[in-house]
Scaffold this active site. Structure first.
Site, short mmCIF file in Angstrom:
data_model
loop_
_atom_site.label_atom_id
_atom_site.label_comp_id
_atom_site.label_asym_id
_atom_site.label_seq_id
_atom_site.Cartn_x
_atom_site.Cartn_y
_atom_site.Cartn_z
N GLU A 45 0.88 -1.17 -0.02
CA GLU A 45 -0.28 -0.13 0.06
C GLU A 45 0.91 1.19 -0.18
OE1 GLU A 45 -3.07 0.06 -0.54
OE2 GLU A 45 -2.95 -2.20 -0.72
N GLY A 46 1.84 1.30 -0.89
CA GLY A 46 2.78 2.47 -0.93
C GLY A 46 3.88 2.33 -0.21
#
Length: 729
Positions: A434-435
């Site tokens: 997620e990043g």
């Protein structure tokens, strides 16, 4: 010609060259979300009244009952080691999750879900993760990283009526496929392509997309019954250069012709389900596009708006759980384990680790709770959610690593009695997904922060884009005033705006001063380097990290005020001092690496006072550790989510600590006597409470014990002897 227009005309050409080019995906990311107190910190003018107006999260009676009963029951069903060995959750756990609608926490009651707040959602995930991360991941994905939120915000009425009740009760289990083999961190550049076409379906002509895609690292893909898919929509009938319609999100039922779920991935050998999904000429009717045809090409904006909640809730919940479990384990093991005639928790090296873990947990959990309250108030804090994701997952990794250092040999022997080994293996997963933290610090926290949180930069960029000289001139004059105000606050005086707890006024003043110094430093870096700063990630990451530490420090002030718990004052002060120490150190590193010698030489002037942001003195650190060792209630306040598992090392430690309370101040003497005697009964007989003493000694022995593998010694010895004899040894 007015002054504004003259300034704008003179500045237009150099600003056009200096400002970085902005693509549609970057624009969508900037437009997504809202700005809260992190914007005050970035601008150098933190308003503590605004901070204190944020009401703390309050759970409803239904949410509290669910946590006290269903979540507690679930935790008691989870055996971390057994799940890890089986590489899957037991069937009874899957059934329990579906029956009690764990997959529908964010879905409103009218659609069959639980309708929980963000704060309740976070608490559920955190409590589960303290005993088993794989189960927590299984629960969190449908609630924050799956199609449910996209459907709630953008779905058609027909899509909502069909999918939401089925997602809520577990008849449908979702995954979301975004990451491609050649587009990981650069997710906006996914190569998966869907060509607009028409097909005859059941005797009628249907518009849709013929899609080819290749996705990997998709959590829950191996067990999903519906796949959320992001792809680049294309209309080949349009003229060249206008064919791209943009990223589009759709829902594909499993099975669908052409859709293939690949062989399972094993992220760090974890038990949660993960794998690839691929598609070859998969027809996606327009009705499957989330929101229908009007939402074609709007997928990236949709994802950016929804990911803010996922980054702020799920992954920070895992980080908080790792910290809470690690602190509980280190503090508890430090009381049970004895060496050199003392509980190891009394040794200064271990006491320092324990106190540091507690201070970081206080700060990160303060920021997590504050941001959950902002989400429940309707905000979409994209920058703050990235701060949480990075800081909580990094703090979780550090806490588990520190815990492994304290456990020593106990920590590195695999088996049911291991206290942190599975979490240690899981820690890199949250860092990566997620990043990835490596990029989020620079590109999201500072990159988005510089445009969304700065009071003038977005206006300047808009003026340059419109070629509006007067608007650019006004923005530049405002920017100049902003710089001068922060220069004054940095060097002379930074006023404290708003009301803060009297006990934390000195810390709040330091936050205000350092916020102004941060704002000035950010402006100097942006003004000196312009668009180059986007590529100079060592500098921009420092700015992102410094803003993060300021946000955590301010959240500590809010937490202490809202909890109104004087016993936690030493932890609040320690947490703030540590965060400000890190922020000040990062600013000094930033100025030391600016490419202009004149600015480097002037840095001590506007960074005046940052050297006073020192970490705790040793005596304060030891006092915190001693308070934790002797006051179990403090550990409970810092680690409220640590749940009681079905079995394993964590349960053994809990039993030992419960038994220790029954023998009171005799624990240290019992530990010392145990080393001098082979008989637990003989040691217990000398106690004033022999039955309680024996129960404690047996529990402590289970905590200290490690696992072995049946049959390995007898099998290995003949091979070893043959090897030795073959060498002539």
């Amino acid at each position: 010609m007015g002054l504004h227009r003259l300034i704008g005309r003179l500045a237009m050409a150099p600003f056009s060259r200096a400002l970085p080019a902005m693509g549609e995906t970057e624009r969508a990311a900037l437009d997504a979300g809202t700005v809260g107190f992190e914007g005050d910190l970035f601008s150098g003018r933190p308003d503590f009244d605004a901070l204190m107006r944020r009401a703390p999260p309050r759970l409803t009676d239904a949410e509290r009952r669910f946590i006290d009963h269903e979540v507690r029951t679930l935790a008691s069903m989870l055996d971390d080691h057994a799940i890890d060995e089986a590489r899957d959750l037991p069937p009874e756990v899957w059934h329990f999750l579906r029956k009690h609608r764990f997959f529908g926490m964010i879905i409103p009651r009218e659609h069959g879900g639980l309708g929980f707040s963000h704060a309740a959602h976070a608490e559920v995930v955190t409590k589960i993760a303290t005993v088993n991360v794989a189960c927590a991941v299984t629960v969190m994905v449908p609630n924050s990283l799956g199609p449910a939120e996209l459907l709630l915000r953008y779905g058609t009425d027909t899509q909502k009526q069909h999918y939401l009740p089925r997602l809520a009760d577990g008849r449908e289990l979702p995954c979301f496929a975004l990451t491609s083999p050649y587009a990981g961190s650069d997710a906006a550049s996914i190569p998966d392509r869907g060509v607009l076409t028409e097909r005859v379906v059941d005797g009628r002509t249907v518009r849709g997309f013929l899609v080819r895609f290749d996705k990997r690292y998709i959590t829950l893909a191996p067990v999903a019954t519906v796949v959320g898919l992001a792809f680049q929509a294309v209309d080949e009938r349009r003229p060249e250069g206008r064919q791209d319609l943009g990223i589009t999100c759709a829902l594909l039922p499993v099975p669908t012709p052409g859709l293939q779920v690949g062989r399972r991935h094993r992220p760090m050998d974890s038990a949660f389900m993960n794998g690839p999904v691929r598609g070859e000429d998969v027809f996606v009717p327009m009705d499957w596009v989330i929101g229908g045809e009007p939402q074609v090409g709007q997928g990236w904006r949709m994802l950016m708006e929804c990911l803010a909640a996922g980054r702020a809730i799920s992954l920070p919940a895992l980080g908080a759980a790792m910290q809470q479990t690690a602190l509980f384990v280190v503090n508890g093991y430090g009381q049970v384990r004895e060496q050199f005639g003392l509980p190891i928790g009394k040794f200064h090296a271990i006491a320092g680790i324990t106190a540091g873990m507690a201070a970081r947990l206080y700060a990160t959990d303060a920021a997590r709770r504050y941001t959950a309250a902002a989400l429940d108030a309707g905000e979409r804090p994209s920058v703050a959610s990235a701060i949480l994701k990075v800081q909580l997952t990094e703090a979780g990794r550090r806490a588990v690593t520190d815990g492994m250092d304290v456990l020593g040999g106990k920590g590195i022997v695999a088996g049911p009695k291991n206290l942190l080994g599975v979490s240690y293996r899981h820690a890199p997963i949250a860092i990566t997904v997620e990043g990835a933290n490596l990029l989020s610090r620079a590109l999201i926290i500072f990159g988005q922060g510089a445009t969304r949180c700065h009071p003038q930069v977005l206006r300047e960029m808009a003026a340059v884009e419109r070629h509006d000289e007067a608007a650019l001139g006004r923005a530049l004059l405002g920017h100049a005033g902003h710089v001068l105000r922060n220069l004054w606050r940095s060097v002379v005086h930074a006023p404290l705006r708003g009301r803060v707890p009297e006990a934390l006024k000195p810390e709040a003043r330091r936050i205000a001063r350092l916020s102004a110094q941060y704002a000035l430093s950010a402006d100097l870096a942006m003004g000196l380097l312009g668009g180059q700063l986007k590529r100079m990630e060592l500098l921009s990451a420092r700015l992102g990290d410094a803003l993060s530490h300021l946000y955590l420090a301010a959240a500590c002030v809010w937490r202490f005020e809202t909890e109104d718990d004087p016993a936690m004052l030493p932890f609040a002060r320690a947490a703030i001092r540590e965060q400000l120490h890190h922020a000040a150190s990062l600013l000094r590193e930033l100025h030391a690496n600016l490419p202009t010698g004149a600015l480097r030489s002037l840095s001590p002037l506007w960074l005046r006072g940052t050297g006073s942001f020192a970490p705790l003195r040793d005596q304060d650190t030891l006092a915190l550790a001693e308070a934790l060792r002797t006051q179990p209630a403090l550990v409970g306040r810092l680690c409220p989510d640590v749940s009681r598992p079905r079995s394993g090392g964590l349960l053994d430690l809990m039993d030992a600590l419960d038994a220790a309370r029954a023998v009171g101040d005799e624990v240290d003497e019992l530990n010392r006597a145990l080393r001098r005697s082979a008989s637990l009964e003989a040691v217990a007989s000398r106690s004033s409470r022999p039955a309680a003493a024996l129960a404690y000694l047996r529990a402590a022995e289970r905590v200290i014990a490690v696992d072995d593998v049946e049959g390995s010694t007898s099998a290995a010895r003949p091979r070893l002897l043959r090897w030795i004899l073959g060498r002539g040894g």
